[in-house]
Design a protein around this motif. Structure first.
Motif, mmCIF file in Angstrom:
data_model
loop_
_atom_site.group_PDB
_atom_site.id
_atom_site.type_symbol
_atom_site.label_atom_id
_atom_site.label_comp_id
_atom_site.label_asym_id
_atom_site.label_seq_id
_atom_site.Cartn_x
_atom_site.Cartn_y
_atom_site.Cartn_z
ATOM 1 N N GLY A 118 1.023 -1.537 -0.277
ATOM 2 C CA GLY A 118 -0.028 -0.193 0.260
ATOM 3 C C GLY A 118 0.582 1.279 0.002
ATOM 4 O O GLY A 118 2.270 1.280 0.516
ATOM 5 N N THR A 119 0.019 2.298 -0.626
ATOM 6 C CA THR A 119 0.784 3.748 -0.470
ATOM 7 C C THR A 119 -0.179 4.696 -0.144
ATOM 8 O O THR A 119 -1.593 4.419 -0.932
ATOM 9 C CB THR A 119 1.750 3.646 -1.903
ATOM 10 N N GLN A 120 0.282 5.537 0.934
ATOM 11 C CA GLN A 120 -0.848 6.632 0.905
ATOM 12 C C GLN A 120 -0.661 7.315 -0.224
ATOM 13 O O GLN A 120 -0.054 8.589 -0.744
ATOM 14 C CB GLN A 120 -0.629 7.516 2.241
ATOM 15 N N VAL A 121 -1.771 8.016 -0.444
ATOM 16 C CA VAL A 121 -2.998 9.256 -0.398
ATOM 17 C C VAL A 121 -3.409 10.186 -0.119
ATOM 18 O O VAL A 121 -4.263 9.367 0.411
ATOM 19 C CB VAL A 121 -3.650 8.566 -2.273
ATOM 20 N N THR A 122 -3.086 11.676 0.138
ATOM 21 C CA THR A 122 -3.901 12.242 1.034
ATOM 22 C C THR A 122 -4.334 13.612 -0.143
ATOM 23 O O THR A 122 -2.981 14.420 -0.406
ATOM 24 C CB THR A 122 -2.994 12.982 1.961
ATOM 25 N N VAL A 123 -5.038 13.607 -0.374
ATOM 26 C CA VAL A 123 -6.301 15.023 -1.025
ATOM 27 C C VAL A 123 -6.345 15.639 0.006
ATOM 28 O O VAL A 123 -7.632 15.819 0.254
ATOM 29 C CB VAL A 123 -6.478 14.283 -2.362
ATOM 30 N N SER A 124 -5.872 17.313 0.070
ATOM 31 C CA SER A 124 -6.240 18.476 1.146
ATOM 32 C C SER A 124 -7.090 19.505 0.071
ATOM 33 O O SER A 124 -6.648 19.175 -1.990
ATOM 34 C CB SER A 124 -5.281 18.400 1.782
ATOM 35 N N SER A 125 -8.005 20.041 0.542
ATOM 36 C CA SER A 125 -9.354 21.035 0.053
ATOM 37 C C SER A 125 -8.955 22.685 0.096
ATOM 38 O O SER A 125 -7.233 22.628 0.792
ATOM 39 C CB SER A 125 -10.295 20.521 0.463
#
Length: 125
Positions: A118-125
């Protein structure tokens, strides 16, 4: 046995892009078919994209924004993610299946016998 190693996750603002990679190793003979899943906290793991002999399959939530590709000569699959949204935030997993494995559908995790870490993806607004 098939080993999968993902890379390319990270943090990005909404509207941005990321490209995930998944390198497969440890097998001989026929190619493997690869897909991408994701799992957000408190949610089930869901299928995102798959590439097989019949072409590519995408979940409705990413269709038109994500593109899966597989370079057999490199034993590597990619997931190009454009126009990212906060709801795309999740741990992304690469998955693989051999041609003779039971196939329950492209978006079914039961179709895949091999998984990356797994690899983390974080999308901020």
């Amino acid at each position: 046995q098939v080993q999968l190693v993902e890379s390319g996750g990270g943090s990005v603002q909404a509207g941005g892009s990321l490209r995930l990679s998944c390198a497969a190793s440890g097998y001989t003979g026929s190619r493997v078919f690869m897909g991408w899943f994701r799992q957000a906290p408190g949610k089930e793991r869901e299928g995102v994209a798959y590439t097989g002999t019949a072409g590519t399959v995408y979940s409705d939530s990413v269709k038109g924004r994500f593109t899966i590709s597989q370079v057999n000569a490199e034993n590597t699959a990619y997931l190009q993610m454009n126009s990212l949204k906060p709801e795309d935030t999740a741990m992304y997993y690469c998955a693989a299946r051999r041609p003779g494995d039971t196939f329950y559908g492209a978006m079914k995790k039961e179709s895949f016998n091999y998984w990356g870490q797994g690899t983390q993806v974080t999308v901020s607004s």
